[in-house]
Design a protein around this motif. Structure first.
Motif, mmCIF file in Angstrom:
data_model
loop_
_atom_site.group_PDB
_atom_site.id
_atom_site.type_symbol
_atom_site.label_atom_id
_atom_site.label_comp_id
_atom_site.label_asym_id
_atom_site.label_seq_id
_atom_site.Cartn_x
_atom_site.Cartn_y
_atom_site.Cartn_z
ATOM 1 N N ASP A 11 0.795 -0.837 -0.208
ATOM 2 C CA ASP A 11 -0.136 -0.192 -0.266
ATOM 3 C C ASP A 11 0.417 1.662 -0.148
ATOM 4 O OD1 ASP A 11 -2.164 -2.152 0.191
ATOM 5 O OD2 ASP A 11 -1.993 -1.518 2.306
ATOM 6 N N GLU A 12 2.308 1.055 -0.629
ATOM 7 C CA GLU A 12 3.222 2.284 -0.434
ATOM 8 C C GLU A 12 2.113 3.465 -2.300
ATOM 9 O OE1 GLU A 12 4.295 -0.825 -0.920
ATOM 10 O OE2 GLU A 12 5.499 -1.520 0.442
ATOM 11 N N GLY A 13 2.032 2.919 -2.572
ATOM 12 C CA GLY A 13 0.864 4.122 -3.591
ATOM 13 C C GLY A 13 1.567 3.369 -5.315
ATOM 14 N N GLY A 38 -4.530 -4.614 -3.699
ATOM 15 C CA GLY A 38 -5.169 -3.336 -3.794
ATOM 16 C C GLY A 38 -4.852 -1.996 -4.168
ATOM 17 N N HIS A 39 -4.895 -2.205 -5.439
ATOM 18 C CA HIS A 39 -3.995 -1.116 -5.881
ATOM 19 C C HIS A 39 -4.858 1.179 -5.984
ATOM 20 C CE1 HIS A 39 -0.743 -3.490 -7.061
ATOM 21 N NE2 HIS A 39 -0.698 -3.503 -5.692
ATOM 22 N N ARG A 47 -12.561 7.692 -7.003
ATOM 23 C CA ARG A 47 -11.156 6.197 -7.041
ATOM 24 C C ARG A 47 -11.869 5.311 -6.956
ATOM 25 N NH1 ARG A 47 -8.152 5.054 -1.021
ATOM 26 N NH2 ARG A 47 -9.661 3.835 -0.977
ATOM 27 N N SER A 298 -7.344 -1.073 0.844
ATOM 28 C CA SER A 298 -7.725 -0.680 0.248
ATOM 29 C C SER A 298 -8.787 -1.974 -0.435
ATOM 30 C CB SER A 298 -6.876 0.100 -1.057
ATOM 31 O OG SER A 298 -5.620 -0.014 -0.626
ATOM 32 N N ASP A 332 2.732 14.464 2.388
ATOM 33 C CA ASP A 332 1.560 15.028 2.617
ATOM 34 C C ASP A 332 1.127 15.338 3.620
ATOM 35 O OD1 ASP A 332 1.079 12.720 1.088
ATOM 36 O OD2 ASP A 332 -0.994 14.474 1.568
ATOM 37 N N PRO A 413 -3.121 12.353 -3.306
ATOM 38 C CA PRO A 413 -3.749 11.063 -4.085
ATOM 39 C C PRO A 413 -4.159 11.304 -5.470
ATOM 40 C CG PRO A 413 -5.460 11.832 -2.471
ATOM 41 C CD PRO A 413 -4.142 12.835 -1.973
#
Ligand code: GDP
Ligand code: IMO
Ligand code: MG
Length: 422
Positions: A11-13, A38-39, A47, A298, A332, A413
């Motif tokens: 879940d790092e993005g 979950g991307h 989203r 996610s 952020d 995001p």
């Protein structure tokens, strides 16, 4: 082939970054895992979370490959494709989604077995996503499973029924209350009929041919280094190879073809499920980071555990993957804190540990370095020159400690909230 990998506990993005850079590639390809991933991708303020579909799916002209190293749940994929088409009607997965004939199926009983093992006191509770991932991979290794290509064979239905009945027998003997076998079989075979319409091929040949024609491939990792079956925090890991080497195995591409290896890390750490997390925060600050960072799974909606950035764990992830560029996300989220901590090493009675190799001795203690916090409005920021000096210092510190450049900084995001640093 370039590769994008998670360096922490997932879940790092990864999804957001891949969606953004996929315009530079002809193909994006998932090489491991299944619908445990979950991307999340934001498009026009909305989203969507992709589980099995590669994150290049929104980019026109990009082909998206579900590779051989993955495990595919047809029921889950059918739902995912249907949701995707509601989310964006301009996306046509039938034209740009390619599935490996050699990817293994996740069968409905794999999910049931996963739930059974998670809940039964005779087994270690991993805190899995209950998607049947470990059960599909273990049946693959046992050589008892069925693969995507098998669905075109005349005895496929018979084979699947045989496995389902065998698993049902075991589970009912063990006392599990089971849904109707007819119902789950019907859902499964309906999804199989849907899947048969897609382009299911030998993706190794497709990908290697593309490379020889000069096309560019981006391999998409799911999960992350610390969840790797061999190198992660075993047994609290997933069941696939999440590393750069895993991309070569999962896609059938030679290590000689590797190019850039993008490692994604948050400016802090999170983890869902059980297992070690030495910099975990158990106080209000941990709750604050969870709320501000929207740190809820996610995939499963579970609250993510939160803690400070762990450099010894990152050093290990960078080492085993050969990371060439760091992508730091969620800086952020820490905005507004007076100071932020980073774990630089672990202290033992008779020494120190600078690189965590998947586990730590009992008596080790994280040593934190406190740095000045930053405060800024990231929502409109467009250039690295607008970054607060304290965040610039934080980045310089991390680069010096890890000896890898931070080439991208994600500051929200949104798709556009990404600064190219170098
Ligand atoms: P993945 O599994 O690595 O693709 O990551 P997930 O999508 O599971 O989780 C990352 C979450 O953080 C998603 O909700 C993203 O929309 C969000 N996100 C990604 N980058 C940033 C960022 O820089 N700042 C903030 N605030 N959120 C981000
Ligand atoms: P992405 O790709 C975060 C975790 C689970 C559990 C362990 C084993 O979105 O980063 P599994 O269902 O794989 O048997 O669960 O791994 N896990 C993840 N955590 N992000 C993920 O994927 C994960 N996929 C699995 O929470 O601890
Ligand atoms: Mg995720």
């Amino acid at each position: 082939m370039d590769i994008v990998l998670g360096l922490q506990w997932g879940d790092e993005g990864k999804g957001k970054f891949i969606d953004l850079i996929s315009e530079n590639y002809n193909i994006t390809a998932r090489f491991n895992g299944g619908s445990n991933a979950g991307h999340s991708i934001e498009r026009n303020g909305q989203r969507i979370t992709l589980k099995m579909i590669p994150s290049g799916i929104f980019m026109k002209g990009v082909q998206n490959v579900v590779g051989t190293g993955t495990v595919l749940d047809p029921v889950s994929l059918k739902k995912e494709i249907e949701n995707l088409q509601i989310f964006d009607q301009t996306v046509h997965p039938i034209d740009n989604l390619i599935i490996s004939k050699k990817a293994h199926f996740v069968l409905p009983t794999h999910r049931l077995l996963d739930a059974f093992m998670e809940d039964h006191p005779d087994y270690t509770t991993i805190g899995s996503t209950r998607n049947g991932i470990a059960q599909a991979y273990s049946n693959k290794i046992l050589r008892q499973n069925v693969r995507v290509g098998d669905m075109f064979l005349p005895d496929f239905e018979e084979k699947v029924h045989h496995i389902l009945k065998r698993d049902y027998k075991q589970l009912s003997e063990d006392g599990m209350v089971l849904p109707s076998l007819e119902e789950i079989s019907q859902d499964f075979f309906e999804a199989i009929d849907f899947l048969k319409k897609f382009n299911c091929i030998e993706t190794e040949i497709y990908l290697n041919k593309a490379l020889s024609e000069g096309k560019k491939i981006l391999a998409e990792g799911s999960q992350a280094a610390m969840l790797d079956i061999d190198h992660g925090t075993y047994p609290y890991v997933t069941s696939s190879s999440t590393t750069a080497a895993g991309a070569c195995i999962g896609l059938g591409i030679s290590p000689k073809k590797m190019g850039e290896i993008y490692g994604i890390a948050k400016a802090y750490c999170t983890r869902v499920g059980n297992g070690m997390f030495p910099t975990e925060l158990f106080d209000e600050l941990g709750d604050e980071i969870r709320t501000k960072g929207n740190e809820f799974g996610s995939n499963t909606g579970r609250p993510r555990r939160t803690g400070w950035l762990d450099l010894p764990a990152l050093r290990y992830a960078i080492m085993i993957n050969g990371v060439t560029q760091l992508v730091l996300t969620k800086a952020d989220v820490l905005s507004g804190l007076k100071s932020v901590a980073v774990c630089t090493h672990y202290e033992l009675e008779d020494g120190k540990i600078e690189t965590i190799a998947g586990s730590l001795p009992e008596n080790s203690r994280p040593v934190l370095k406190w740095l000045n916090g930053w405060n800024a409005d990231f929502s409109t920021m467009k250039s690295p020159s607008e970054l607060p000096i304290e965040l610039q210092e934080f980045l310089s510190f991390i680069e010096a400690e890890l000896e890898v450049p931070v080439t991208y900084l994600s500051i929200g995001p949104g798709r556009e909230q990404m600064l190219k640093m170098k």
